[in-house]
Write an enzyme that holds these catalytic residues in place. Structure first.
Site, short mmCIF file in Angstrom:
data_model
loop_
_atom_site.label_atom_id
_atom_site.label_comp_id
_atom_site.label_asym_id
_atom_site.label_seq_id
_atom_site.Cartn_x
_atom_site.Cartn_y
_atom_site.Cartn_z
N HIS C 152 -17.24 -2.23 -19.20
CA HIS C 152 -17.19 -3.30 -18.20
C HIS C 152 -15.76 -3.81 -18.05
O HIS C 152 -14.87 -3.42 -18.82
CB HIS C 152 -18.12 -4.45 -18.61
N HIS C 198 -23.61 -7.25 -19.93
CA HIS C 198 -22.75 -7.47 -18.77
C HIS C 198 -22.12 -6.16 -18.32
O HIS C 198 -21.74 -5.34 -19.14
CB HIS C 198 -21.71 -8.56 -18.96
N HIS C 213 -9.61 -8.07 -19.09
CA HIS C 213 -9.67 -6.90 -19.97
C HIS C 213 -10.57 -5.81 -19.41
O HIS C 213 -11.46 -6.07 -18.61
CB HIS C 213 -10.12 -7.28 -21.39
N HIS C 245 -18.76 -12.09 -30.00
CA HIS C 245 -18.98 -13.06 -28.94
C HIS C 245 -20.33 -13.74 -29.13
O HIS C 245 -21.31 -13.07 -29.49
CB HIS C 245 -19.01 -12.38 -27.58
N TYR C 254 -10.22 -7.46 -29.18
CA TYR C 254 -9.31 -7.42 -28.03
C TYR C 254 -7.96 -6.92 -28.50
O TYR C 254 -7.46 -7.36 -29.55
CB TYR C 254 -9.13 -8.81 -27.42
N GLU C 264 -10.67 -3.87 -24.65
CA GLU C 264 -11.66 -4.34 -25.61
C GLU C 264 -12.47 -3.15 -26.12
O GLU C 264 -12.79 -2.24 -25.35
CB GLU C 264 -12.63 -5.34 -24.94
#
Lengths: 306, 306, 306, 306
Positions: C152, C198, C213, C245, C254, C264
């Site tokens: 993503h 996501h 990112h 997260h 990251y 990431e």
């Protein structure tokens, strides 16, 4: 040279509030509560330890370390160590059997860095230690952080060379790693009496008898992640981590008990043998030695201790 | 009692086809090929070992074990062991320094089970061993099965009690676990000279000097899975696993090198200390001790050896 | 509602130095270099992707994101989305087939946040994609960080509600999570077109078309640790991590490519279904949503972007 | 094509002894017991599921599968599927809302393989489902095998092509993988309605409406190992594993509930997208597809079902 010390056997730590301490060490970390004695001290152990206890909590109005204690291979070895200490005029005294339940006579040594180290050869076996007849891998599923055993301490003091020298000369410890200051003096000494990368570490600071952290062994990086999840979920204050040390190569989280004593969960360091060459960190690379991913020292790491 | 042996230092194994053997041990398992000497023997090592080599392959028309060799803490300890062996009329001889490149004089002991055990105190350090000045966690990313080090051997023979007795009395080994037959006799003895659950194991069988397996240390159950993937992808014959031993609690895969010698990848056994109570498996539970998930012994496990 | 988008298909990123970029994305991260075309763009892919490429690098004198592109389920779905966009007067244009090798016609959409999103339905299959006849788990052992696939992007812009609204209304995306400011406005919107937590995220900032990112999928927390080891060993600059997260529950590191674009590595988020209730983070807990262990936002996270 | 089915929503399984079943599914596997209704059926769920329940146990004197039920994206999609089924003269009927607590009206479809599939669009949310406001990663630490969710079923029957055809044509499922017999006929069909490698699988056998296994998602290979430990410790009968499937690439253990229904814990299969090329296993390699490490089919796998 081989060490006459088997392992760090127990640690006695001062806490400000016993109820909160037990909630932390038993319920979140997952140690077994062996019992609370009439003097108020609480005794705990990890699931994979044979001996009766490995963590002693004492409630008082200060924090920090009362005692770090080491189990030795034999009474003969303890006697030899005692003679070596006396030959060096190191202050020692005998702690009688039974001062802690189930623990035999201890030789108390006042270390040059101001720490109290006890050496002993006898502790009762736990009733709920690892099984020995057709042993299951564990009696009950490990709880909480799934701590395997008490692993090591890191201690702060001024004359770390002197404390290290005593452990080496009188007890056969080996130096696994050292961190140097810009002048080439020892800033940190990591000592092993076994196949662990360290059983005790000394960190140089203008302090006496202070505790940097008490460390507990986890099985793997996976369990480090699980421990971090638990800490976040249960509002345990994390100092730094999950990360890896360059020194010892251990995977780690530093966090605090409710009294402010720093704990560590530790996994994955290398196997140490006393014929290994010493590993040395120069001053410029020392931050990477402490925190291999971050390569810098968090402020709290050098300013918070008990 | 503490052992005067540091660790199993190297193993010399017979293979039928050196090219295929190197493809297996170097390319699939991921050991470094240190070199092939003029007599045809190939020397290999794992990434985390300081010493020059830990696996020696010798091409010939039979398979099995030539030598299992142990590094000792000091020449004095080796001399003391020699005297103890001679007092017991155990056949010993000296192997001169240089018989293997970089290895000092060895004391060769002819064990009651028919195995040849060498004991030594000096081996050259590897040029590509673990770093010691500001050490990275590894020089180059571990390859293949990500083997950390040579770990132990399991050996088949008749008088396993006698071999165990020698290691205990002359070298200070401890028994970690035993498996019993229905009459209460030892079927299997697992011996440690360190903090590992076993450094050598003897399995009773009407045989002499036979090899059950050579075992290599992996870091975790995750790496056991990765090793299984590699074996399946590269057509390495798996005997059993991934599974777990009840005995030692190790996570394991048994597989075969191209000559038919059994290898093991091993992770996660408990930390052993010589004051640990012995663990004992009765005959009815012994299969669970061998294979904790399957609870039965695969036929090949007891019928295939080299 | 279900999305007509299959997945984020590729990303085109600007880099300052192609040689260094390839050393990073191919050699350290472990992507395959599919080829470098005559216009200088480099095409890469991860081992588990069927399509020809998923990462396009373009050397120029700025950094950041050229295009984020999505593969749709069918030409009919793409046409329907186009009509919906045109009904909303969203600026669109057609990019001809072949503008990137192996990629069919794309519908280019200029998003309210200033980002260029391409939508397409055809890309050639990779010659070295996952096997389909008696498929091995992989053709060759995954290299480097063992990246499974491009996962993503997180993107910075002003009107994140408008961009999210387009993806929801014209493409059937769902909101998985939102982070709020003290006034209850959206600070961050995490959108899914699949079972991933996501597929794209928008972070509110007074910027246009900026990249926070580009994220790549790893298999597990174990591989997150392995990636961190590689980064440290190979001097890749880590921004934060390994950590987790709260938002998406993903385990993460990251880090930066040599041009300063943030990458990431991501593992372990929950399975999302479009009937899941939305998860919402209030302003006071948003830092914990971003970094579940640290509970505070590192300065670079909100100040560094490309 | 995209599926109008979100996921396998629940399974209703027959058990011989409810008390033992609950001890298995709740105490060892770690599912939450939502409740036992007046008709004796027990409802359970995994910690990461939003919906009220996903496993229904019904005590009776036979074992096997009553119902496999699927949640669809919308009432419109369900209606469209119904029309498509009726156009094919497939026997359907409506199950009224409330037949199970919290579940809306279901369309019951009698599949050609003799299985009962229910399709629905409404189930109440669990009171203890994943948090949605400032959500912690879980409410309480996952227990037992740390099951994330009900994942899929594998079902045995004669006309597996016909059942697969219905799911594809009326519900938009895709074939992820197929296993062939020597004549090139389908022996096994693995179907996905999502990004999972399979949501349901059909295995050809001269049987009607039989259950091969009910599968539950675990997070990783690490948790597969943990589940194996629990099974061994708690005397759960393991059929095979820990191992890996070639098909789906999933890491797996097959084991039995106390009634003899086969369960699976599953982790780590690939991400599936409906544009993925089909994966096909020829008859000679099919055993490797089933068990990637063993490369042979255990007898019980093809002879034991409920």
């Amino acid at each position: 040279m081989q060490s006459s010390v088997l392992r760090p056997g127990f640690v006695q730590v001062r806490v400000l509030d016993m109820e909160k301490a037990i909630a932390h060490y038993r319920d979140i970390m997952g140690l077994d509560l062996v019992g609370i004695e009439s003097d108020g001290r609480a005794y705990l152990r990890a699931y994979d330890e044979f001996d009766r206890h490995s963590v002693v909590l004492r409630e008082t109005d200060t924090t920090g370390l009362d005692i770090m204690a080491f189990k030795m291979v034999s009474p003969e070895a303890l006697l030899a160590a005692r003679k070596a200490l006396e030959a060096r005029d190191v202050k020692c005294e005998v702690v009688e059997a039974g001062e802690q339940p189930g623990v035999g006579e201890r030789l108390r040594v006042y270390m040059p860095t101001g720490h109290v180290f006890d050496f002993y050869t006898q502790m009762d076996l736990s009733d709920i230690g690892p099984m020995t007849e057709n042993p299951e891998i564990w009696r009950e599923e490990p709880r909480g952080m799934r701590i395997v055993r008490f692993d090591h301490c890191a201690l702060l003091g001024e004359d770390i060379d002197a404390s290290a020298k005593l452990l080496i000369e009188c007890f056969g410890f080996s130096i696994a790693e050292r961190g140097l200051d810009p002048d080439g003096n020892n800033m940190a000494i990591f000592l092993s009496c076994s196949n662990k990368a360290h059983d005790v570490a000394f960190l140089k600071a203008p302090l006496e008898g202070k505790l940097h952290h008490v460390s507990f062994l986890l099985e793997s990086w996976h369990d480090i992640g699980n421990a971090a999840d638990l800490m976040a979920r249960r509002d345990v204050k994390i100092d730094i981590g999950p990360t890896r040390h360059g020194i010892t190569r251990g995977q780690t989280i530093y966090f605090f008990d409710p009294s402010g004593n720093r704990n560590e969960t530790f996994a994955g360091g290398y196997s140490f043998y006393p014929d290994n060459p010493e590993r040395v960190w120069t001053a410029d690379q020392y931050p990477k030695g402490l925190f291999y991913y971050e390569r810098e020292v968090v402020e709290s790491f050098v300013s918070v201790f008990t």
